[in-house]
Design an enzyme around this catalytic site. Structure first.
Site, PDB file in Angstrom:
ATOM      1  N   CYS A   8       0.837  -1.190   0.000  1.00 26.06           N
ATOM      2  CA  CYS A   8       0.000   0.000   0.000  1.00 26.06           C
ATOM      3  C   CYS A   8       0.880   1.251   0.000  1.00 26.06           C
ATOM      4  O   CYS A   8       1.749   1.403   0.862  1.00 26.06           O
ATOM      5  CB  CYS A   8      -0.902  -0.018   1.233  1.00 26.06           C
ATOM      6  SG  CYS A   8      -1.729   1.552   1.497  1.00 26.06           S
ATOM      7  N   CYS A  91      -7.908   2.559  -1.270  1.00 26.17           N
ATOM      8  CA  CYS A  91      -7.532   1.826  -0.064  1.00 26.17           C
ATOM      9  C   CYS A  91      -7.740   0.331  -0.284  1.00 26.17           C
ATOM     10  O   CYS A  91      -8.771  -0.091  -0.791  1.00 26.17           O
ATOM     11  CB  CYS A  91      -8.381   2.324   1.104  1.00 26.17           C
ATOM     12  SG  CYS A  91      -8.215   1.315   2.576  1.00 26.17           S
ATOM     13  N   GLN A 215     -21.304  -4.541  11.900  1.00 23.87           N
ATOM     14  CA  GLN A 215     -19.976  -5.106  11.668  1.00 23.87           C
ATOM     15  C   GLN A 215     -19.443  -4.660  10.301  1.00 23.87           C
ATOM     16  O   GLN A 215     -20.190  -4.645   9.331  1.00 23.87           O
ATOM     17  CB  GLN A 215     -20.031  -6.635  11.728  1.00 23.87           C
ATOM     18  CG  GLN A 215     -20.312  -7.184  13.116  1.00 23.87           C
ATOM     19  CD  GLN A 215     -19.111  -7.092  14.047  1.00 23.87           C
ATOM     20  OE1 GLN A 215     -18.037  -6.632  13.668  1.00 23.87           O
ATOM     21  NE2 GLN A 215     -19.303  -7.525  15.279  1.00 23.87           N
ATOM     22  N   CYS A 340     -14.289  -7.512  20.457  1.00 21.79           N
ATOM     23  CA  CYS A 340     -13.346  -6.949  19.484  1.00 21.79           C
ATOM     24  C   CYS A 340     -12.171  -6.325  20.220  1.00 21.79           C
ATOM     25  O   CYS A 340     -11.351  -5.636  19.619  1.00 21.79           O
ATOM     26  CB  CYS A 340     -14.041  -5.944  18.574  1.00 21.79           C
ATOM     27  SG  CYS A 340     -14.803  -4.596  19.478  1.00 21.79           S
TER      28      CYS A 340
HETATM   29  N1  SAH Z   1     -24.152  -7.009  18.718  1.00 22.42           N
HETATM   30  C1  SAH Z   1     -24.189  -5.968  17.722  1.00 22.42           C
HETATM   31  C2  SAH Z   1     -23.494  -4.681  18.143  1.00 22.42           C
HETATM   32  C3  SAH Z   1     -22.154  -4.799  18.829  1.00 22.42           C
HETATM   33  S1  SAH Z   1     -21.273  -3.262  18.995  1.00 22.42           S
HETATM   34  C4  SAH Z   1     -23.683  -6.488  16.402  1.00 22.42           C
HETATM   35  O1  SAH Z   1     -23.164  -7.591  16.312  1.00 22.42           O
HETATM   36  O2  SAH Z   1     -23.830  -5.784  15.394  1.00 22.42           O
HETATM   37  C5  SAH Z   1     -21.529  -2.807  20.635  1.00 22.42           C
HETATM   38  C6  SAH Z   1     -22.858  -2.138  20.879  1.00 22.42           C
HETATM   39  O3  SAH Z   1     -22.942  -1.838  22.277  1.00 22.42           O
HETATM   40  C7  SAH Z   1     -23.069  -0.811  20.162  1.00 22.42           C
HETATM   41  O4  SAH Z   1     -24.257  -0.876  19.416  1.00 22.42           O
HETATM   42  C8  SAH Z   1     -23.180   0.229  21.291  1.00 22.42           C
HETATM   43  O5  SAH Z   1     -24.117   1.248  21.007  1.00 22.42           O
HETATM   44  C9  SAH Z   1     -23.666  -0.628  22.445  1.00 22.42           C
HETATM   45  N2  SAH Z   1     -23.379  -0.155  23.805  1.00 22.42           N
HETATM   46  C10 SAH Z   1     -22.268   0.478  24.249  1.00 22.42           C
HETATM   47  N3  SAH Z   1     -22.340   0.675  25.582  1.00 22.42           N
HETATM   48  C11 SAH Z   1     -23.509   0.128  26.001  1.00 22.42           C
HETATM   49  C12 SAH Z   1     -24.148  -0.013  27.266  1.00 22.42           C
HETATM   50  N4  SAH Z   1     -23.566   0.467  28.379  1.00 22.42           N
HETATM   51  N5  SAH Z   1     -25.328  -0.644  27.338  1.00 22.42           N
HETATM   52  C13 SAH Z   1     -25.920  -1.128  26.201  1.00 22.42           C
HETATM   53  N6  SAH Z   1     -25.370  -1.027  24.979  1.00 22.42           N
HETATM   54  C14 SAH Z   1     -24.185  -0.406  24.870  1.00 22.42           C
END
Ligand code: SAH
Length: 383
Positions: A8, A91, A215, A340
């Site tokens: 890259c 990219c 994701q 993650c």
């Molecule tokens: N499970 C989903 C999202 C995962 S990302 C998927 O696979 O697509 C993590 C998520 O946690 C985000 O949407 C964020 O808004 C939420 N989040 C962050 N802090 C939080 C909290 N204290 N209580 C509830 N949700 C929360």
């Protein structure tokens, strides 16, 4: 063996891909070793699941715009850890069509004479572009982020953009008037189309609004979710909690193999998407609650309620005692923890270690060329 691309040209200045220039197989080995080291006390990880073609996987693409002293407008990315902009035209990990849209916008900004926002002075209008693509149906949502809702000749701008890129299905104007490093502001004005994109995952259809989490690697997401379902060992009777549920993906995929699903999520836009996603897939045994996941679990535990299986998928900062303590009281038989952030995962597994044993640890490479790794862990209640 994955095909390899040339090095890259932006790598040295961009810094977004920590593993640029490294063979993909070697990247996977580094990630495996990192997870093994971080989770040593919890157990032995399975071999990481890599990608067959680890390029152009990102369905979410962001660009920041800058006007140089010469008058030229550049679009690119913040240099890692700074507010300097590195102009990027192509990219290797992003959706290629989105990259082209970013360049078209750069030209249109010039011909429409739209002022670029200056982060130092706060003057100017145009700040960022965020693009989301739906892999299965080719939908594309373009979010134009501006410092004010007053966007001169916005209809003509959108028309010109869509003319060059007929694959664009929706355009949203997001207003961000704060001097912040957050890309999106609170207000979304739909200029064209539905204001969200739709995508398919694991046989279900989902809508995703601009500020909802989704994701970024759809190919690996299907593998990750299938693993999560396998580890949940659902039989059709269980009461399931999907904590940090976002737009409801995991809970809705689990619903057909569960008795009942409750999703909890802080972001109201995401919860609205989840409720809509439940309906559009004709699912009747799931509901979604807009609340802090820790508060929700505390209330459940206080009411003496039970859950059989808990999926938890917190952000990179991990979960908290406010969630994990009531989780131990709810005492589900199994927890499927999707992470993650391996460092915070290691921390949280330690908190749970007295009550839960990690029966399976499965790393999945969701972010080739970067140093990030996703891990799904199956936790079994002790005793
Ligand atoms: N499970 C989903 C999202 C995962 S990302 C998927 O696979 O697509 C993590 C998520 O946690 C985000 O949407 C964020 O808004 C939420 N989040 C962050 N802090 C939080 C909290 N204290 N209580 C509830 N949700 C929360």
């Amino acid at each position: 063996m994955a095909e390899t691309m040339g090095k890259c040209p932006y790598a040295a200045r961009c810094g977004g891909c920590q593993y640029q220039g490294m063979e993909y197989q070697k990247q996977l080995e580094m990630k495996q070793e990192n997870i093994r080291r971080l989770l040593r006390e919890a157990g032995r990880p399975e071999p990481i699941i890599g990608m067959e073609k680890p390029y152009h996987y990102r369905n979410k693409v962001h660009a920041v715009y800058r006007r140089l002293r010469s008058g030229e407008i550049v679009a690119g990315t913040y240099q890692e850890g700074t507010h300097r902009v590195v102009a990027v035209e192509n990219c290797q990990i992003e959706d290629p069509e989105a990259g082209k849209v970013i360049q078209t916008i750069r030209r249109l900004l010039k011909s429409f004479r739209i002022k670029i926002y200056n982060e130092d002075t706060g003057y100017g209008l145009f700040r960022h572009v965020l693009i989301r693509t739906g892999r299965k149906n080719g939908q594309m949502l373009v979010v134009l982020v501006a410092a004010s809702p007053v966007f001169p000749s916005k209809n003509n701008f959108v028309k010109a953009l869509k003319k060059e890129h007929p694959s664009i299905t929706s355009v949203v104007l997001n207003v961000n008037d704060r001097n912040t490093s957050m890309v999106l502001g609170d207000r979304n004005i739909t200029l064209s189309g539905k204001g969200f994109i739709e995508d398919e995952l694991c046989g279900l259809r989902f809508r995703i609004s601009p500020s909802s989490f989704y994701q970024v690697n759809p190919v690996q997401t299907e593998i990750l979710y299938a693993k999560a379902m396998e580890l949940a060992q659902l039989t059709g009777r269980e009461r399931v909690i999907d904590a940090y549920c976002g737009i409801g993906t995991i809970g809705l995929i689990a619903a057909k193999k569960a008795g009942q699903v409750i999703g909890v999520e802080l972001n109201r836009d995401a919860v609205r998407d989840a409720v809509d996603n439940c309906k559009r897939n004709g699912i009747r045994n799931a509901r979604f609650i807009a609340r802090d996941a820790g508060e929700f679990l505390t209330a459940m535990a206080a009411a003496g309620e039970k859950a059989d299986v808990v999926f938890m998928d917190p952000p990179r900062s991990g979960s908290s005692r406010a969630f994990l303590d009531p989780l131990k009281i709810l005492a589900p038989e199994r927890i499927v923890y999707i992470s993650c952030g391996p460092e915070t995962l290691a921390r949280d597994l330690k908190t749970l270690a007295g009550s839960y044993r990690a029966a399976k640890i499965q790393p999945v490479d969701m972010f080739p060329f970067t140093g990030h790794t996703e891990v799904v862990v199956q936790l079994m209640r002790r005793g």
